[in-house]
Structure formats: C-alpha cells, structure tokens
Design a protein around this motif. Structure first.
Motif, PDB file in Angstrom:
ATOM      1  N   ASN A   1       0.842  -1.195   0.000  1.00  0.00           N
ATOM      2  CA  ASN A   1       0.000   0.000   0.000  1.00  0.00           C
ATOM      3  C   ASN A   1       0.882   1.251   0.000  1.00  0.00           C
ATOM      4  OD1 ASN A   1      -1.679   2.237   0.925  1.00  0.00           O
ATOM      5  ND2 ASN A   1      -3.231   0.669   1.245  1.00  0.00           N
ATOM      6  N   VAL A   2       0.946   1.904  -1.120  1.00  0.00           N
ATOM      7  CA  VAL A   2       1.801   3.081  -1.302  1.00  0.00           C
ATOM      8  C   VAL A   2       1.341   4.228  -0.405  1.00  0.00           C
ATOM      9  CG1 VAL A   2       2.492   4.827  -3.004  1.00  0.00           C
ATOM     10  CG2 VAL A   2       2.409   2.422  -3.640  1.00  0.00           C
ATOM     11  N   HIS A   3       0.047   4.374  -0.244  1.00  0.00           N
ATOM     12  CA  HIS A   3      -0.501   5.451   0.593  1.00  0.00           C
ATOM     13  C   HIS A   3      -0.042   5.306   2.052  1.00  0.00           C
ATOM     14  CE1 HIS A   3      -3.313   8.587   1.697  1.00  0.00           C
ATOM     15  NE2 HIS A   3      -3.935   7.774   2.520  1.00  0.00           N
ATOM     16  N   TYR A   4      -0.058   4.098   2.567  1.00  0.00           N
ATOM     17  CA  TYR A   4       0.391   3.862   3.937  1.00  0.00           C
ATOM     18  C   TYR A   4       1.869   4.224   4.092  1.00  0.00           C
ATOM     19  CZ  TYR A   4      -3.779   0.858   4.625  1.00  0.00           C
ATOM     20  OH  TYR A   4      -5.045   0.346   4.727  1.00  0.00           O
ATOM     21  N   ARG A   5       2.672   3.743   3.148  1.00  0.00           N
ATOM     22  CA  ARG A   5       4.118   4.004   3.216  1.00  0.00           C
ATOM     23  C   ARG A   5       4.417   5.501   3.078  1.00  0.00           C
ATOM     24  NH1 ARG A   5       7.352  -0.232   3.625  1.00  0.00           N
ATOM     25  NH2 ARG A   5       6.574  -2.277   3.059  1.00  0.00           N
ATOM     26  N   ASN A   6       3.698   6.172   2.205  1.00  0.00           N
ATOM     27  CA  ASN A   6       3.900   7.601   2.021  1.00  0.00           C
ATOM     28  C   ASN A   6       3.577   8.362   3.311  1.00  0.00           C
ATOM     29  OD1 ASN A   6       4.413  10.035   0.519  1.00  0.00           O
ATOM     30  ND2 ASN A   6       2.209  10.295   0.345  1.00  0.00           N
ATOM     31  N   ASN A   7       2.438   8.068   3.908  1.00  0.00           N
ATOM     32  CA  ASN A   7       2.067   8.759   5.156  1.00  0.00           C
ATOM     33  C   ASN A   7       3.044   8.434   6.282  1.00  0.00           C
ATOM     34  OD1 ASN A   7      -0.226   9.629   3.715  1.00  0.00           O
ATOM     35  ND2 ASN A   7      -1.443   9.597   5.564  1.00  0.00           N
ATOM     36  N   PHE A   8       3.486   7.192   6.344  1.00  0.00           N
ATOM     37  CA  PHE A   8       4.453   6.820   7.373  1.00  0.00           C
ATOM     38  C   PHE A   8       5.757   7.569   7.154  1.00  0.00           C
ATOM     39  CE2 PHE A   8       7.298   3.343   9.274  1.00  0.00           C
ATOM     40  CZ  PHE A   8       7.178   3.856  10.557  1.00  0.00           C
ATOM     41  N   SER A   9       6.171   7.714   5.907  1.00  0.00           N
ATOM     42  CA  SER A   9       7.375   8.472   5.598  1.00  0.00           C
ATOM     43  C   SER A   9       7.240   9.930   6.045  1.00  0.00           C
ATOM     44  CB  SER A   9       7.652   8.415   4.087  1.00  0.00           C
ATOM     45  OG  SER A   9       8.722   9.270   3.754  1.00  0.00           O
ATOM     46  N   ILE A  10       6.092  10.521   5.780  1.00  0.00           N
ATOM     47  CA  ILE A  10       5.852  11.907   6.203  1.00  0.00           C
ATOM     48  C   ILE A  10       5.902  12.005   7.725  1.00  0.00           C
ATOM     49  CG2 ILE A  10       4.112  13.750   6.279  1.00  0.00           C
ATOM     50  CD1 ILE A  10       3.260  12.747   3.430  1.00  0.00           C
ATOM     51  N   PHE A  11       5.304  11.035   8.404  1.00  0.00           N
ATOM     52  CA  PHE A  11       5.343  11.013   9.865  1.00  0.00           C
ATOM     53  C   PHE A  11       6.786  10.963  10.361  1.00  0.00           C
ATOM     54  CE2 PHE A  11       5.849   8.118  13.519  1.00  0.00           C
ATOM     55  CZ  PHE A  11       5.267   8.897  14.512  1.00  0.00           C
ATOM     56  N   LEU A  12       7.569  10.055   9.792  1.00  0.00           N
ATOM     57  CA  LEU A  12       8.970   9.921  10.212  1.00  0.00           C
ATOM     58  C   LEU A  12       9.755  11.208   9.929  1.00  0.00           C
ATOM     59  CD1 LEU A  12       9.584   6.263   9.016  1.00  0.00           C
ATOM     60  CD2 LEU A  12       9.511   7.050  11.405  1.00  0.00           C
ATOM     61  N   GLU A  13       9.480  11.815   8.802  1.00  0.00           N
ATOM     62  CA  GLU A  13      10.120  13.090   8.477  1.00  0.00           C
ATOM     63  C   GLU A  13       9.738  14.154   9.506  1.00  0.00           C
ATOM     64  OE1 GLU A  13       9.858  16.541   5.049  1.00  0.00           O
ATOM     65  OE2 GLU A  13       9.205  14.515   4.523  1.00  0.00           O
ATOM     66  N   ASP A  14       8.465  14.210   9.842  1.00  0.00           N
ATOM     67  CA  ASP A  14       7.990  15.220  10.796  1.00  0.00           C
ATOM     68  C   ASP A  14       8.639  15.095  12.166  1.00  0.00           C
ATOM     69  OD1 ASP A  14       6.359  16.379   8.908  1.00  0.00           O
ATOM     70  OD2 ASP A  14       4.503  15.446   9.641  1.00  0.00           O
ATOM     71  N   ILE A  15       9.018  13.871  12.545  1.00  0.00           N
ATOM     72  CA  ILE A  15       9.664  13.713  13.855  1.00  0.00           C
ATOM     73  C   ILE A  15      11.186  13.673  13.733  1.00  0.00           C
ATOM     74  CG2 ILE A  15       7.639  12.680  14.959  1.00  0.00           C
ATOM     75  CD1 ILE A  15       9.012   9.918  14.687  1.00  0.00           C
ATOM     76  N   GLY A  16      11.683  14.027  12.538  1.00  0.00           N
ATOM     77  CA  GLY A  16      13.118  14.208  12.355  1.00  0.00           C
ATOM     78  C   GLY A  16      13.917  12.949  12.076  1.00  0.00           C
ATOM     79  N   ARG A  17      13.245  11.867  11.736  1.00  0.00           N
ATOM     80  CA  ARG A  17      13.945  10.617  11.440  1.00  0.00           C
ATOM     81  C   ARG A  17      14.055  10.460   9.925  1.00  0.00           C
ATOM     82  NH1 ARG A  17      10.663   6.936  15.536  1.00  0.00           N
ATOM     83  NH2 ARG A  17      11.402   5.256  14.185  1.00  0.00           N
ATOM     84  N   PHE A  18      14.920  11.297   9.340  1.00  0.00           N
ATOM     85  CA  PHE A  18      15.014  11.422   7.887  1.00  0.00           C
ATOM     86  C   PHE A  18      15.487  10.146   7.197  1.00  0.00           C
ATOM     87  CE2 PHE A  18      15.769  15.924   9.291  1.00  0.00           C
ATOM     88  CZ  PHE A  18      14.510  16.390   8.919  1.00  0.00           C
ATOM     89  N   LYS A  19      16.435   9.454   7.784  1.00  0.00           N
ATOM     90  CA  LYS A  19      16.956   8.236   7.159  1.00  0.00           C
ATOM     91  C   LYS A  19      15.846   7.194   7.012  1.00  0.00           C
ATOM     92  CE  LYS A  19      20.640   4.813   7.599  1.00  0.00           C
ATOM     93  NZ  LYS A  19      21.791   4.359   8.382  1.00  0.00           N
ATOM     94  N   GLU A  20      15.070   7.001   8.079  1.00  0.00           N
ATOM     95  CA  GLU A  20      13.971   6.038   8.033  1.00  0.00           C
ATOM     96  C   GLU A  20      12.865   6.515   7.087  1.00  0.00           C
ATOM     97  OE1 GLU A  20      12.973   4.291  12.104  1.00  0.00           O
ATOM     98  OE2 GLU A  20      14.275   6.008  12.576  1.00  0.00           O
ATOM     99  N   ALA A  21      12.624   7.821   7.086  1.00  0.00           N
ATOM    100  CA  ALA A  21      11.617   8.378   6.183  1.00  0.00           C
ATOM    101  C   ALA A  21      12.014   8.126   4.730  1.00  0.00           C
ATOM    102  CB  ALA A  21      11.454   9.872   6.439  1.00  0.00           C
ATOM    103  N   ARG A  22      13.283   8.332   4.432  1.00  0.00           N
ATOM    104  CA  ARG A  22      13.782   8.104   3.068  1.00  0.00           C
ATOM    105  C   ARG A  22      13.623   6.630   2.682  1.00  0.00           C
ATOM    106  NH1 ARG A  22      17.819  10.766   3.612  1.00  0.00           N
ATOM    107  NH2 ARG A  22      17.243  12.625   2.489  1.00  0.00           N
ATOM    108  N   LEU A  23      13.886   5.732   3.610  1.00  0.00           N
ATOM    109  CA  LEU A  23      13.728   4.303   3.346  1.00  0.00           C
ATOM    110  C   LEU A  23      12.275   3.983   2.969  1.00  0.00           C
ATOM    111  CD1 LEU A  23      15.000   1.442   3.409  1.00  0.00           C
ATOM    112  CD2 LEU A  23      14.340   1.340   5.813  1.00  0.00           C
TER     113      LEU A  23
END
Length: 175
Positions: free
Chosen positions: A120-142
């Motif tokens: 599910n691309v939508h789930y992964r995209n939102n999770f990436s945004i969440f990770l970015e918002d909390i400053g976990r850029f490496k995980e967000a990029r993954l």
C-alpha cells in the motif's frame, strides 16, 4: 435526495432500531457534507450495533472530520480491537494518534498497517511523512523509497522525496 432523506426518517420513526435506515441516512448526509448529522445518525446506529467494527471506524473518521480528533481515538481503537487484521483501521488510528501527538502509538499502528498491507503506497507515504515530521530522515527516506519502488511514476511520492531531501539539507537531491 430529499425523498431518500424523508424515507429514512420515516423508516426510523416506524422502527427505532432499524439500523440500516440510520446507516443509509448517515451515509447520505456524509456524502452531502453534513458531517454533524451523519455523526448523530451513526452514533444512533451504534446503540444497536455496539460491536460493529466498520461502524466504529466510520464514527472515528467522522469525528476527525468535525474536528474532534481526541474523541475519535477511542472509536478507532475499538474498531482495531474488533478487526485486528484490517489494515485500513490501523492506518486510520495511526493518523489520529499522529494528529494528537501520540507518536509512539502512531508509529506502532503505521507499522502494523504496513505489515498487513506492505504494497500500500498510501500507507508508506504517510508513514514516511510522519517519520520526516519527527526528524527521522533516514527512516523516512527508506519508506518513501519503498513506496517509489512500488509506484515509480507517482508524482506525489517524487515531490515528497524532494521535500524530504530539502528538509534533510540534501539540496542537490531536493531541487
């Protein structure tokens, strides 16, 4: 539509526990943007269907739409308890928890939703945004890269990756 509304209202007046009438009337109101009325009808239906996971999820989502996010969490949690294998319920709960600042819970339910529906691309995209918002850029990029692997032509994902790169000060990649 006016005729349908009258029919649903009449059906409820004739049989107060006619849950299908509450649900259909509520769905009609929701589609018309009458969220408070839809919420009232869904809550009435829940008196007769207290363990209907779909209804509880709908109530939770409607509460979000009317700005009662804190109130939505209990309905969304209950829908997850009743249907633990429904990825969309876990995703909805994650979004609500994120909005009220419960990051640990949000992350847990994003991961659970993705585990149930890894493509599910939508789930992964939102999770990436969440990770970015909390400053976990490496995980967000993954996560965004996993989403891009599934949908390489998705422009939203490309824009979100560029945004992530800019926030992470990778300016050459971001621009």
């Amino acid at each position: 539509l006016a005729g349908a509304r009258m029919a649903f209202t009449e059906a409820i007046s004739l049989k107060c526990d006619f849950t299908a009438a509450y649900l259909n009337h509520g769905s009609l109101c929701r589609s018309l943007g009458q969220f408070e009325e839809a919420l009232s009808l869904f809550l009435s239906a829940s008196n007769y269907l207290p363990n209907n996971a779909n209804l509880l999820n709908d109530i939770g989502n409607l509460l979000i739409e009317v700005g009662k996010i804190q109130d939505s969490v209990s309905y969304l949690k209950r829908s997850v308890e009743l249907s633990p294998n429904k990825s969309s319920f876990k995703f909805n709960l994650a979004n609500a928890l994120k909005t009220i600042g419960e990051c640990t819970g949000a992350e847990f339910f994003y991961r659970e939703a993705i585990q149930l529906d890894p493509t599910n691309v939508h789930y992964r995209n939102n999770f990436s945004i969440f990770l970015e918002d909390i400053g976990r850029f490496k995980e967000a990029r993954l996560e965004i890269n996993k989403a891009l692997a599934l949908a390489p032509e998705n422009p939203r994902l490309t824009v979100n990756l560029a945004h992530l790169n800019l926030r992470d000060q990778s300016f050459a990649s971001g621009w």
